[in-house]
Design a protein around this motif. Structure first.
Motif, PDB file in Angstrom:
ATOM      1  N   LEU A 294       0.824  -1.199   0.000  1.00  0.00           N
ATOM      2  CA  LEU A 294       0.000   0.000   0.000  1.00  0.00           C
ATOM      3  C   LEU A 294       0.858   1.249   0.000  1.00  0.00           C
ATOM      4  CD1 LEU A 294      -2.873   1.093   0.083  1.00  0.00           C
ATOM      5  CD2 LEU A 294      -2.792   0.972   2.580  1.00  0.00           C
ATOM      6  N   ARG A 295       1.989   1.190   0.679  1.00  0.00           N
ATOM      7  CA  ARG A 295       2.907   2.333   0.698  1.00  0.00           C
ATOM      8  C   ARG A 295       3.384   2.665  -0.710  1.00  0.00           C
ATOM      9  NH1 ARG A 295       8.060   1.226   4.116  1.00  0.00           N
ATOM     10  NH2 ARG A 295       6.455   0.866   5.709  1.00  0.00           N
ATOM     11  N   TRP A 296       3.728   1.620  -1.484  1.00  0.00           N
ATOM     12  CA  TRP A 296       4.180   1.846  -2.852  1.00  0.00           C
ATOM     13  C   TRP A 296       3.049   2.314  -3.755  1.00  0.00           C
ATOM     14  CZ3 TRP A 296       8.669   2.869  -4.729  1.00  0.00           C
ATOM     15  CH2 TRP A 296       9.821   2.387  -4.108  1.00  0.00           C
ATOM     16  N   VAL A 297       1.841   1.807  -3.518  1.00  0.00           N
ATOM     17  CA  VAL A 297       0.688   2.237  -4.312  1.00  0.00           C
ATOM     18  C   VAL A 297       0.453   3.737  -4.118  1.00  0.00           C
ATOM     19  CG1 VAL A 297      -1.826   2.069  -4.534  1.00  0.00           C
ATOM     20  CG2 VAL A 297      -0.452  -0.008  -4.394  1.00  0.00           C
ATOM     21  N   VAL A 298       0.430   4.163  -2.851  1.00  0.00           N
ATOM     22  CA  VAL A 298       0.213   5.578  -2.556  1.00  0.00           C
ATOM     23  C   VAL A 298       1.347   6.430  -3.122  1.00  0.00           C
ATOM     24  CG1 VAL A 298       0.113   7.276  -0.685  1.00  0.00           C
ATOM     25  CG2 VAL A 298      -1.199   5.159  -0.520  1.00  0.00           C
ATOM     26  N   THR A 299       2.572   5.959  -2.952  1.00  0.00           N
ATOM     27  CA  THR A 299       3.723   6.693  -3.487  1.00  0.00           C
ATOM     28  C   THR A 299       3.616   6.853  -4.993  1.00  0.00           C
ATOM     29  OG1 THR A 299       5.152   5.861  -1.713  1.00  0.00           O
ATOM     30  CG2 THR A 299       6.236   6.725  -3.688  1.00  0.00           C
ATOM     31  N   LEU A 300       3.243   5.782  -5.683  1.00  0.00           N
ATOM     32  CA  LEU A 300       3.116   5.830  -7.142  1.00  0.00           C
ATOM     33  C   LEU A 300       2.027   6.805  -7.571  1.00  0.00           C
ATOM     34  CD1 LEU A 300       4.155   4.643  -9.797  1.00  0.00           C
ATOM     35  CD2 LEU A 300       2.411   2.866  -9.603  1.00  0.00           C
TER      36      LEU A 300
ATOM     37  N   THR B 103      -3.961  16.575 -24.694  1.00  0.00           N
ATOM     38  CA  THR B 103      -3.370  15.556 -23.834  1.00  0.00           C
ATOM     39  C   THR B 103      -3.127  16.074 -22.419  1.00  0.00           C
ATOM     40  OG1 THR B 103      -2.279  14.544 -25.733  1.00  0.00           O
ATOM     41  CG2 THR B 103      -1.407  14.003 -23.562  1.00  0.00           C
ATOM     42  N   VAL B 104      -2.674  17.334 -22.332  1.00  0.00           N
ATOM     43  CA  VAL B 104      -2.417  17.910 -21.013  1.00  0.00           C
ATOM     44  C   VAL B 104      -3.703  17.952 -20.188  1.00  0.00           C
ATOM     45  CG1 VAL B 104      -1.707  19.993 -19.783  1.00  0.00           C
ATOM     46  CG2 VAL B 104      -0.453  19.265 -21.822  1.00  0.00           C
ATOM     47  N   HIS B 105      -4.805  18.295 -20.848  1.00  0.00           N
ATOM     48  CA  HIS B 105      -6.100  18.336 -20.147  1.00  0.00           C
ATOM     49  C   HIS B 105      -6.494  16.950 -19.651  1.00  0.00           C
ATOM     50  CE1 HIS B 105     -10.237  19.351 -19.187  1.00  0.00           C
ATOM     51  NE2 HIS B 105     -10.656  18.398 -20.002  1.00  0.00           N
ATOM     52  N   HIS B 106      -6.339  15.951 -20.506  1.00  0.00           N
ATOM     53  CA  HIS B 106      -6.690  14.579 -20.124  1.00  0.00           C
ATOM     54  C   HIS B 106      -5.827  14.099 -18.961  1.00  0.00           C
ATOM     55  CE1 HIS B 106      -8.301  13.846 -24.461  1.00  0.00           C
ATOM     56  NE2 HIS B 106      -9.108  14.587 -23.734  1.00  0.00           N
ATOM     57  N   LEU B 107      -4.524  14.353 -19.056  1.00  0.00           N
ATOM     58  CA  LEU B 107      -3.620  13.936 -17.988  1.00  0.00           C
ATOM     59  C   LEU B 107      -3.914  14.685 -16.694  1.00  0.00           C
ATOM     60  CD1 LEU B 107      -0.201  13.616 -19.864  1.00  0.00           C
ATOM     61  CD2 LEU B 107      -1.704  11.783 -19.074  1.00  0.00           C
ATOM     62  N   GLY B 108      -4.347  15.937 -16.825  1.00  0.00           N
ATOM     63  CA  GLY B 108      -4.693  16.710 -15.642  1.00  0.00           C
ATOM     64  C   GLY B 108      -5.873  16.100 -14.894  1.00  0.00           C
ATOM     65  N   LEU B 109      -6.878  15.643 -15.644  1.00  0.00           N
ATOM     66  CA  LEU B 109      -8.027  14.992 -15.018  1.00  0.00           C
ATOM     67  C   LEU B 109      -7.611  13.694 -14.332  1.00  0.00           C
ATOM     68  CD1 LEU B 109     -10.682  15.487 -17.855  1.00  0.00           C
ATOM     69  CD2 LEU B 109     -10.488  16.772 -15.714  1.00  0.00           C
ATOM     70  N   LEU B 110      -6.762  12.923 -15.016  1.00  0.00           N
ATOM     71  CA  LEU B 110      -6.291  11.665 -14.431  1.00  0.00           C
ATOM     72  C   LEU B 110      -5.438  11.934 -13.197  1.00  0.00           C
ATOM     73  CD1 LEU B 110      -6.189   8.598 -14.662  1.00  0.00           C
ATOM     74  CD2 LEU B 110      -4.192   8.841 -16.166  1.00  0.00           C
ATOM     75  N   SER B 111      -4.633  12.984 -13.259  1.00  0.00           N
ATOM     76  CA  SER B 111      -3.793  13.346 -12.118  1.00  0.00           C
ATOM     77  C   SER B 111      -4.650  13.714 -10.910  1.00  0.00           C
ATOM     78  CB  SER B 111      -2.888  14.524 -12.482  1.00  0.00           C
ATOM     79  OG  SER B 111      -2.196  15.015 -11.345  1.00  0.00           O
ATOM     80  N   GLN B 112      -5.710  14.477 -11.138  1.00  0.00           N
ATOM     81  CA  GLN B 112      -6.595  14.846 -10.033  1.00  0.00           C
ATOM     82  C   GLN B 112      -7.256  13.615  -9.424  1.00  0.00           C
ATOM     83  OE1 GLN B 112      -7.028  17.708  -8.491  1.00  0.00           O
ATOM     84  NE2 GLN B 112      -5.562  18.735  -9.829  1.00  0.00           N
ATOM     85  N   ALA B 113      -7.620  12.639 -10.278  1.00  0.00           N
ATOM     86  CA  ALA B 113      -8.217  11.395  -9.774  1.00  0.00           C
ATOM     87  C   ALA B 113      -7.225  10.636  -8.900  1.00  0.00           C
ATOM     88  CB  ALA B 113      -8.673  10.521 -10.938  1.00  0.00           C
ATOM     89  N   MET B 114      -5.970  10.546  -9.357  1.00  0.00           N
ATOM     90  CA  MET B 114      -4.954   9.832  -8.590  1.00  0.00           C
ATOM     91  C   MET B 114      -4.651  10.542  -7.274  1.00  0.00           C
ATOM     92  SD  MET B 114      -2.258   8.364 -11.430  1.00  0.00           S
ATOM     93  CE  MET B 114      -1.858   9.993 -12.098  1.00  0.00           C
ATOM     94  N   MET B 115      -4.588  11.874  -7.328  1.00  0.00           N
ATOM     95  CA  MET B 115      -4.287  12.632  -6.115  1.00  0.00           C
ATOM     96  C   MET B 115      -5.410  12.492  -5.094  1.00  0.00           C
ATOM     97  SD  MET B 115      -2.864  16.564  -5.939  1.00  0.00           S
ATOM     98  CE  MET B 115      -1.699  16.179  -7.243  1.00  0.00           C
ATOM     99  N   ALA B 116      -6.656  12.561  -5.559  1.00  0.00           N
ATOM    100  CA  ALA B 116      -7.795  12.409  -4.646  1.00  0.00           C
ATOM    101  C   ALA B 116      -7.842  11.005  -4.065  1.00  0.00           C
ATOM    102  CB  ALA B 116      -9.094  12.726  -5.381  1.00  0.00           C
ATOM    103  N   ALA B 117      -7.530   9.997  -4.892  1.00  0.00           N
ATOM    104  CA  ALA B 117      -7.516   8.618  -4.404  1.00  0.00           C
ATOM    105  C   ALA B 117      -6.445   8.437  -3.335  1.00  0.00           C
ATOM    106  CB  ALA B 117      -7.271   7.652  -5.558  1.00  0.00           C
ATOM    107  N   GLY B 118      -5.266   9.009  -3.566  1.00  0.00           N
ATOM    108  CA  GLY B 118      -4.203   8.928  -2.579  1.00  0.00           C
ATOM    109  C   GLY B 118      -4.575   9.612  -1.275  1.00  0.00           C
ATOM    110  N   MET B 119      -5.231  10.774  -1.362  1.00  0.00           N
ATOM    111  CA  MET B 119      -5.668  11.477  -0.158  1.00  0.00           C
ATOM    112  C   MET B 119      -6.713  10.660   0.599  1.00  0.00           C
ATOM    113  SD  MET B 119      -4.124  14.468   0.209  1.00  0.00           S
ATOM    114  CE  MET B 119      -5.211  15.593   1.084  1.00  0.00           C
ATOM    115  N   ALA B 120      -7.637  10.035  -0.142  1.00  0.00           N
ATOM    116  CA  ALA B 120      -8.666   9.206   0.498  1.00  0.00           C
ATOM    117  C   ALA B 120      -8.025   8.043   1.249  1.00  0.00           C
ATOM    118  CB  ALA B 120      -9.654   8.697  -0.542  1.00  0.00           C
ATOM    119  N   ILE B 121      -7.012   7.433   0.646  1.00  0.00           N
ATOM    120  CA  ILE B 121      -6.325   6.311   1.295  1.00  0.00           C
ATOM    121  C   ILE B 121      -5.621   6.780   2.569  1.00  0.00           C
ATOM    122  CG2 ILE B 121      -4.444   4.642   1.077  1.00  0.00           C
ATOM    123  CD1 ILE B 121      -5.138   4.454  -1.903  1.00  0.00           C
ATOM    124  N   MET B 122      -4.896   7.897   2.467  1.00  0.00           N
ATOM    125  CA  MET B 122      -4.153   8.380   3.617  1.00  0.00           C
ATOM    126  C   MET B 122      -5.077   8.766   4.776  1.00  0.00           C
ATOM    127  SD  MET B 122      -0.863   8.260   2.993  1.00  0.00           S
ATOM    128  CE  MET B 122       0.047   9.519   3.885  1.00  0.00           C
TER     129      MET B 122
END
Length: 222
Positions: A7-13, A198-217
């Motif tokens: 889980l530590r590596w998942v959150v880090t990634l 592409t930057v817009h698409h990656l930005g949306l994906l980045s926000q999803a990953m960041m929110a998921a990481g915050m939820a886990i923490m």
């Protein structure tokens, strides 16, 4: 820190990829200065969260980062109120809340800044880290400062006063919902031919990953 190595590596990634996307967005083209500052703040936040997942991250100061992210939250509020984020005011307010949640996490980790926390469970030094941190009941995945044993306001199964535990629940559920929202927006954008570059698409994906990481923490703090 997160005790479970996987889980530590998942959150880090999740946070490292989010930080990489923010850097890419800054470098990919000409950006207005509010966007550059916003991406930079998100980069710093993602790196800070990745560091927080590791054992040595628990020994770092908490007051300085807490103040920094409080100021970052204020900055996003100012941008939203000034009209500089025209058309993106709600998203900018969300970013302000995310920075505020970061400041809140550092305040909780400090162990002595919030009412109801033990005054003796402050920031850990090398020796104090082992004495002042323990596996808290109800927190199987995270090592956090111990709370006062005499705190009668703490709910059963946690070491936090009820009001702190409640806010942690709000952050956990809120960021989990945000992660689903941003992921859905990303999937819709990928299927639409007129939804951005592409930057817009990656930005949306980045926000999803960041929110998921915050939820886990935050979930590990329950």
């Amino acid at each position: 820190m997160i005790q479970d190595l996987t889980l530590r590596w998942v959150v880090t990634l999740l946070f490292v990829l989010s930080a990489a996307e923010c850097v890419y967005a800054i470098a990919a083209g000409r950006r207005r200065w509010p966007s550059v500052v916003g991406y930079s703040l998100h980069t710093i936040m993602a790196v800070a969260m990745a560091v927080m997942a590791w054992p040595w991250g628990a020994d770092l100061p908490t007051v300085g980062p807490m103040v920094f992210f409080l100021l970052a939250s204020v900055w996003f509020v100012v941008i939203a109120a000034s009209g500089a984020a025209a058309g993106h005011r709600i998203v900018t307010v969300y970013h302000a809340l995310m920075m505020l949640a970061m400041a809140w996490m550092y305040a909780v980790m400090n162990g002595r800044l919030l009412p109801g926390q033990s005054s003796g469970s402050g920031e850990a030094s090398s020796a104090g880290h082992h004495a002042g941190h323990t596996d808290m009941p109800g927190m199987p995945g995270m090592d956090m400062p111990t709370m006062g044993a005499t705190d009668t306001a703490a709910p059963s199964g946690t070491g936090y006063p009820a009001w702190i535990a409640t806010l942690n629940w709000v952050c956990t559920v809120g960021f989990a919902i945000a992660a689903v929202f941003w992921l859905c927006r990303y999937l819709v954008a990928r299927q639409s031919r007129s939804s951005g570059d592409t930057v817009h698409h990656l930005g949306l994906l980045s926000q999803a990953m960041m929110a998921a990481g915050m939820a886990i923490m935050f979930g590990l703090m329950l």
